[in-house]
Structures are given as structure tokens and as C-alpha cells.
Motif scaffolding. Structure first.
Motif, mmCIF file in Angstrom:
data_model
loop_
_atom_site.group_PDB
_atom_site.id
_atom_site.type_symbol
_atom_site.label_atom_id
_atom_site.label_comp_id
_atom_site.label_asym_id
_atom_site.label_seq_id
_atom_site.Cartn_x
_atom_site.Cartn_y
_atom_site.Cartn_z
ATOM 1 N N UNK A 27 0.825 -1.211 0.000
ATOM 2 C CA UNK A 27 0.000 0.000 0.000
ATOM 3 C C UNK A 27 0.857 1.259 0.000
ATOM 4 N N UNK A 28 1.938 1.243 0.757
ATOM 5 C CA UNK A 28 2.830 2.410 0.797
ATOM 6 C C UNK A 28 3.519 2.579 -0.551
ATOM 7 N N UNK A 29 3.954 1.478 -1.155
ATOM 8 C CA UNK A 29 4.578 1.555 -2.478
ATOM 9 C C UNK A 29 3.587 2.083 -3.512
ATOM 10 N N UNK A 30 2.338 1.625 -3.439
ATOM 11 C CA UNK A 30 1.306 2.113 -4.352
ATOM 12 C C UNK A 30 1.064 3.601 -4.164
ATOM 13 N N UNK A 31 1.029 4.049 -2.912
ATOM 14 C CA UNK A 31 0.841 5.476 -2.646
ATOM 15 C C UNK A 31 2.020 6.292 -3.175
ATOM 16 N N UNK A 32 3.239 5.785 -3.014
ATOM 17 C CA UNK A 32 4.412 6.469 -3.561
ATOM 18 C C UNK A 32 4.355 6.570 -5.075
ATOM 19 N N UNK A 33 3.906 5.511 -5.720
ATOM 20 C CA UNK A 33 3.770 5.549 -7.176
ATOM 21 C C UNK A 33 2.652 6.499 -7.602
ATOM 22 N N UNK A 34 1.564 6.522 -6.832
ATOM 23 C CA UNK A 34 0.478 7.460 -7.097
ATOM 24 C C UNK A 34 0.991 8.903 -7.013
ATOM 25 N N UNK A 35 1.738 9.198 -5.964
ATOM 26 C CA UNK A 35 2.303 10.548 -5.803
ATOM 27 C C UNK A 35 3.216 10.889 -6.978
ATOM 28 N N UNK A 36 4.019 9.928 -7.397
ATOM 29 C CA UNK A 36 4.945 10.172 -8.506
ATOM 30 C C UNK A 36 4.208 10.407 -9.819
ATOM 31 N N UNK A 37 3.176 9.629 -10.069
ATOM 32 C CA UNK A 37 2.442 9.757 -11.323
ATOM 33 C C UNK A 37 1.630 11.045 -11.393
ATOM 34 N N UNK A 38 1.300 11.629 -10.270
ATOM 35 C CA UNK A 38 0.570 12.889 -10.259
ATOM 36 C C UNK A 38 1.491 14.055 -9.944
ATOM 37 N N UNK A 39 2.771 13.875 -10.209
ATOM 38 C CA UNK A 39 3.766 14.886 -9.865
ATOM 39 C C UNK A 39 3.594 16.203 -10.580
ATOM 40 N N UNK A 40 3.204 16.190 -11.821
ATOM 41 C CA UNK A 40 3.074 17.429 -12.574
ATOM 42 C C UNK A 40 1.698 18.059 -12.411
ATOM 43 N N UNK A 41 0.740 17.305 -11.898
ATOM 44 C CA UNK A 41 -0.633 17.782 -11.811
ATOM 45 C C UNK A 41 -0.995 18.396 -10.466
ATOM 46 N N UNK A 42 -0.542 17.774 -9.399
ATOM 47 C CA UNK A 42 -1.031 18.125 -8.073
ATOM 48 C C UNK A 42 0.128 18.450 -7.141
ATOM 49 N N UNK A 43 -0.176 19.128 -6.043
ATOM 50 C CA UNK A 43 0.870 19.346 -5.046
ATOM 51 C C UNK A 43 1.356 18.006 -4.503
ATOM 52 N N UNK A 44 2.553 17.986 -4.062
ATOM 53 C CA UNK A 44 3.170 16.729 -3.640
ATOM 54 C C UNK A 44 4.196 16.390 -4.671
#
Length: 168
Positions: A27-44
Motif C-alpha cells: 500500500x505504501x509503495x502504491x501510494x508512492x507511485x500514485x504521488x509520482x504519477x501525479x507529480x506534474x498535476x497536483x501538489x506533492x
């Protein structure tokens, strides 16, 4: 004194920690990948996502032992993460220059291929920054965990014995 005698590994297995990490790590790895994939769109973004991905490996090392994790995650893979991230970052910049723009000017990609400049930013954020940060976090952890022992001194044990004598 042998190396095994001089270095005491205080790692002990805990079934609670090992089971918890087995459940939580995906779950933590999935959340990290989610954050990375939304890097240009959203804060974080990709920096935080890469840090979360790197810390997931640290969590595995704390649960299952540093040396088994180091053997599982080869140095060449970690170096490949950082090198690949830097290569993607620089390659994207040079590609925009080859297309007639400035370094990392994403409009050159949009003008040439007819796609939004958004994809150039995604390439940098996901392919560059996230890989670099994850690789550096893992590398720094393993380097710190290795610590300093007399065997790692310049010159090895022989130079240590020559500096210290019983006469002092």
C-alpha cells in the motif's frame, strides 16, 4: 579478532513487525507511485513520491534485516535507478533542444509531435525526479547502515596496527 567478533549485528526477528510490513508495504509503495504519477498535476509530486518509494525499501530492511535487503536489492539496480533518472532528465532536455527549443522547453515537443507539453513534464517528474530521489534515499540508507569499521579505513587493518602500538 575476526570480523564476526568485532561487528555485532543486533538484528532480531519480530513476527509482528514482519507481518505488519508484509501487509503495509504494498500500500505504501502504491501510494508512492500514485504521488509520482501525479507529480506534474497536483501538489506533492515526484520528489515526495520518490521519497516514499525509497522509504518503503528502508521499511523492508528494518523488518527483514539490512543485509538480506541489500542482497535482494543489488547495488547495480540502485545505481541504475539514479543513472536512469539522470539520463531521462538530461535526455528530455537535449531532445527539446534537438527539436528547436531551449533545454527543457516543452513547447518544442508540443509543436513537433502535436501533443501537449504536459507529457514532457510528466517524463521529467516521473522518469527523472522520482527515480533519482528513490535511488538516493536507498543509497544513503545502505551507506549509513554500513557504518565505519576499521576495515573501511584507507589502508585497511595493516595501517591501523602500525599506528597503534602497545608502547603508547
Amino acid at each position: 579478532m575476526s570480523n564476526a567478533d568485532s561487528y555485532d549485528d543486533t538484528y532480531t526477528e519480530s513476527q509482528v513487525i514482519m507481518t505488519s510490513v508484509k501487509i503495509i508495504a504494498p500500500f505504501i509503495l502504491t501510494y508512492g507511485m500514485f504521488m509520482s504519477l501525479h507529480g506534474a498535476d497536483t501538489p506533492g509530486g515526484s520528489f515526495q513520491g520518490g521519497a516514499i518509494i525509497g522509504v518503503t525499501v528502508l521499511m523492508l530492511a528494518f523488518a527483514f534485516g539490512i543485509e538480506p535487503t541489500r542482497r535482494w536489492l543489488k547495488n547495480s539496480f540502485v545505481v541504475g535507478l539514479v543513472t536512469g533518472g539522470v539520463a531521462i532528465f538530461i535526455g528530455t532536455g537535449f531532445a527539446t533542444m534537438a527539436l528547436g527549443g531551449n533545454f527543457l522547453e516543452y513547447d518544442a515537443i508540443a509543436d513537433t509531435f502535436g501533443i501537449a507539453h504536459y507529457w514532457g513534464m510528466e517524463l521529467i517528474e516521473v522518469g527523472g525526479v522520482a527515480l533519482i530521489v528513490a535511488g538516493v534515499v536507498i543509497t544513503l540508507f545502505f551507506a549509513t547502515a554500513a557504518g565505519f569499521t576499521p576495515d573501511r579505513q584507507i589502508g585497511g587493518e595493516d595501517s591501523l596496527e602500525s599506528e597503534v602500538s602497545d608502547d603508547d
